[in-house]
Design an enzyme around this catalytic site. Structure first.
Site, PDB file in Angstrom:
ATOM      1  N   ASP A 433       0.841  -1.197   0.000  1.00  0.00           N
ATOM      2  CA  ASP A 433       0.000   0.000   0.000  1.00  0.00           C
ATOM      3  C   ASP A 433       0.873   1.243   0.000  1.00  0.00           C
ATOM      4  O   ASP A 433       1.924   1.277   0.629  1.00  0.00           O
ATOM      5  CB  ASP A 433      -0.945  -0.004   1.199  1.00  0.00           C
ATOM      6  CG  ASP A 433      -0.214   0.177   2.523  1.00  0.00           C
ATOM      7  OD1 ASP A 433       0.752  -0.577   2.779  1.00  0.00           O
ATOM      8  OD2 ASP A 433      -0.605   1.063   3.299  1.00  0.00           O
ATOM      9  N   SER A 434       0.424   2.269  -0.732  1.00  0.00           N
ATOM     10  CA  SER A 434       1.092   3.561  -0.778  1.00  0.00           C
ATOM     11  C   SER A 434       2.548   3.402  -1.227  1.00  0.00           C
ATOM     12  O   SER A 434       2.801   2.959  -2.342  1.00  0.00           O
ATOM     13  CB  SER A 434       0.985   4.253   0.578  1.00  0.00           C
ATOM     14  OG  SER A 434       1.363   5.600   0.492  1.00  0.00           O
ATOM     15  N   ALA A 435       3.512   3.739  -0.346  1.00  0.00           N
ATOM     16  CA  ALA A 435       4.916   3.541  -0.695  1.00  0.00           C
ATOM     17  C   ALA A 435       5.197   2.074  -0.999  1.00  0.00           C
ATOM     18  O   ALA A 435       6.001   1.747  -1.888  1.00  0.00           O
ATOM     19  CB  ALA A 435       5.812   4.021   0.449  1.00  0.00           C
TER      20      ALA A 435
END
Length: 697
Positions: A433-435
């Site tokens: 998720d995200s990074a």
């Protein structure tokens, strides 16, 4: 993404105008109209809302007529222009509902004139600032190519947006209006986060560890509960001025044994939860194109030379190899909790043909697998597969490419040692998720460039695919987002890019129960003083306006900076409009380095030959996430290359919704979408030969 039809938004604005008129009529005839100042304030704000509504409606009409051109396809409606329309209509809906209450109850003896005046002023300020965002988005729409969401013009609107972010008043979005755009079940949680963050910021840099600051912050939080305006203005100050170390400290509060232990109570029970430290040694893996040949994979070396890589193995069921002496030799203790009792008579399940490899989010600067283990435990149970989550080194101490090198090495080590992890690794899926979503893609690209087998699929939730300062309609939301403000996003990008930082090998984290004893004396010494200050603050008379605000002639709270503080006039705004300006000014440093355009940092900029070999990519984004356009544009790029890709857009949730999986049913449903996509990857009938090379024993 469900959006109102053209007729719906016209009805919404007609209702807004009508109810404002109803309030004006009701107040003029109300026996409470003798409350002079407060009545005048509500009357003034209603007229201002009507003016904003008349100006905003044609802007919304313009966007609704064209925003479908920016979707991935007709079956996947979702992009930043749709999001802006959704947010504005959500704001007008809240205003309409509150105004109806005022019109119906203003004559009653228990009607709180002061409270309702403050409520309407806050939402009027929010509507004013959203109107400014619509003008900025209109500039993007006019300047960008057809279907292009990101402004990649040097300077241009991206630079102007930064200037506007610095000077525009944002506190209204963190006070009474906090989280209005999100699911109602999330708003109490968001309020808790913002109050905690503001209280934590007040005690930041005192001689405490993170756990001690958190304890002290409890006694300062009361005033921010009682005074939404103070909370909003303080949050605005914190997000723009405090350094990266503050954000690392705050986000890592969830890593303390005390808090993570509380979260663990509600999480799924797993039989294996091992933290591993794998020494950095060269590996030899079969070449994906010709398994009779091998390729050498070196350990991570960036910035401080070869070093170990940390990981966490989670498995709902104890499988062969997971209790072996060979694997336990890599294990390390984690606080007082023993991750895996060593019982040699325990029955073990056979090796799973599947393996899930996870890279956590946290902006490349914070958190570990521990912050994410709650949903990973559920995933391991639901999918019945082992999960290996990589604890890569964090920026700014370890900027690019250290994290990428460690994640790639962990993946290669897992392929070679999958039998220790309880899997044959016939099918491997990346998830993050995200990074971590960024790392799922870039690690796969690195595998392609090294000739190593790539995973069978990628499931990336709200990934950051473009780590540049380019503006987009969804990125305009960083002006109002309590979880991803623009200044914090820029700090994360700057840290990962390594701009102006000195890299050092990260020290061991101190925020454990061992630190509690160190904090206790300081906590006890100040507890009485803190408690007294808190209770006194609750009884003090509060000013009805923002500390940095003045009241205009029509009764609306407006920030009134000196003329020399205002930015130069922008062509994005008509002559008769100016957004509310803030006194909380800061010189926001815009990250600027060629590394940001490195394809292994910003995979959206990767050449086709690096993306052509990617496995199927499944993106799960949120309609209200500032990084939504990153996912949409990356999905478009892959589809234009005839690469397999899917995009799912969930409603009413913020960035980071996977970490909120236990907060409400909406976040759980979004997590279930990720599980569904992972299952599709792991249960595909025949992975391509280039993707499927079982691990070596």
């Amino acid at each position: 993404m469900s959006v109102p039809s053209d007729m719906d938004h016209k009805d919404a604005f007609a209702a807004l105008q009508a109810v404002c008129s109803d309030v004006i009529i009701a107040l003029n005839g109300s026996p409470n109209s003798s409350h002079g100042d407060y009545t005048d304030r509500i009357l003034g704000v209603m007229r201002q809302i009507q003016e904003h509504g008349r100006s905003v409606e044609p802007l919304i009409t313009g966007f609704t007529s064209v925003y479908h051109h920016f979707d991935l396809d007709a079956e996947t409606p979702g992009n930043g222009y749709r999001t802006l329309v959704k947010v504005v209509l959500s704001c007008t809906t809240h205003i309409t509902q509150k105004a109806r209450y005022i019109a119906s109850n203003c004559s009653g003896p228990f009607f709180r004139m002061e409270h309702n005046a403050a409520e309407m002023e806050a939402y009027c300020s929010a509507l004013c600032q959203l109107r400014a965002l619509l003008y900025l988005a209109q500039g993007l729409l006019n300047d960008n190519a057809h279907g292009q969401l990101l402004s990649q013009e040097e300077g241009g609107l991206s630079k102007k947006f930064v200037q506007e972010y610095i000077s525009m008043h944002k506190a209204c979005f963190y006070g009474r209006c906090l989280g209005f755009q999100f699911s109602p079940s999330l708003r109490p949680f968001l309020q808790t986060v913002v109050i905690s963050m503001v209280s934590f910021g007040e005690n930041y840099k005192k001689q405490q560890t993170g756990l001690g600051i958190a304890a002290l912050s409890f006694f300062t939080s009361g005033k921010y509960v009682m005074d939404p305006e103070l909370r909003g203005s303080e949050f605005e100050r914190i997000t723009q001025n405090l350094d990266m170390q503050f954000w690392k400290s705050f986000w890592n509060i969830t890593e303390t044994e005390l808090l993570s232990g509380l979260c663990r109570i509600a999480s799924s029970v797993v039989q294996v939860n091992l933290t591993l430290t794998v020494p950095g040694e060269a590996l030899s893996l079969p070449l994906a194109s010709d398994p009779s040949l091998s390729v050498s994979v070196l350990p991570p070396v960036a910035h401080w030379g070869p070093g170990p890589v940390n990981m966490r193995l989670i498995s709902h069921t104890l499988r062969q190899g997971q209790d072996s002496a060979e694997l336990l030799a890599f294990s390390r203790p984690e606080g007082p909790q023993l991750s895996l009792p060593v019982t040699f008579n325990r029955q073990t399940s056979p090796l799973s043909p599947c393996l899930l490899i996870h890279f956590h989010g946290g902006g490349f600067v914070a958190q570990t697998s521990k912050s994410h283990e709650n949903y990973l435990k559920s995933w391991s149970k639901d999918l019945n597969v082992p999960v290996l989550s990589v604890d890569y080194s964090l920026a700014p101490e370890a900027p690019f490419p250290r994290a990428l090198e460690e994640c790639f090495y962990a993946y290669c080590w897992a392929l070679k040692n999958c039998h220790l992890l309880g899997s044959t690794a016939e099918r491997v899926c990346f998830a993050g998720d995200s990074a971590g979503g960024n790392l799922c893609i870039t690690v796969s690209m690195r595998a392609i460039s090294h000739g190593v087998r790539v995973p069978d699929g990628i499931v990336a939730a709200y990934p950051a695919t473009l780590l540049t300062t380019d503006a987009s309609p969804s990125r305009l939301l960083t002006l109002i987002d309590p979880l991803l403000p623009l200044s914090v996003l820029y700090k994360c990008i700057d840290a990962y890019a390594g701009t102006g930082s000195q890299t050092i090998q990260p020290a061991m984290q101190l925020d454990t129960l061992a630190a509690l004893g160190h904090d206790t004396m300081k906590l006890l010494n100040s507890i009485t003083q803190r408690a007294n200050t808190w209770f006194l603050s609750l009884t003090e008379q509060k000013e009805p306006s923002l500390p940095s605000s003045t009241t205009s002639s029509n009764g609306i709270l407006t920030s009134a900076p000196r003329t020399e503080d205002r930015p130069q006039e922008s062509r994005e705004y008509p002559e008769n409009f100016e957004p509310i300006r803030s006194r909380c000014l800061v010189d926001l440093q815009t990250p600027c380095t060629p590394i940001m355009k490195n394809p292994f940092v910003s995979p959206l900029l990767a050449p086709d030959n690096l993306l052509k070999g990617l496995p199927p990519v499944h993106l799960v984004a949120s309609a209200l996430d500032a990084l939504l356009d990153d996912s949409v544009m990356f999905a478009k790029k892959l589809r234009n290359m005839n690469q397999p890709v899917t995009l799912s857009v969930v409603e009413d949730l913020p960035h980071g919704f996977l970490s909120l999986v236990q907060v409400c049913k909406e976040t759980q449903e979004a997590s279930d979408i990720c599980v569904k996509r992972i299952r599709e990857v792991l249960q595909q009938e025949e992975p391509s030969p280039a993707h499927r090379q079982p691990g070596l024993n």
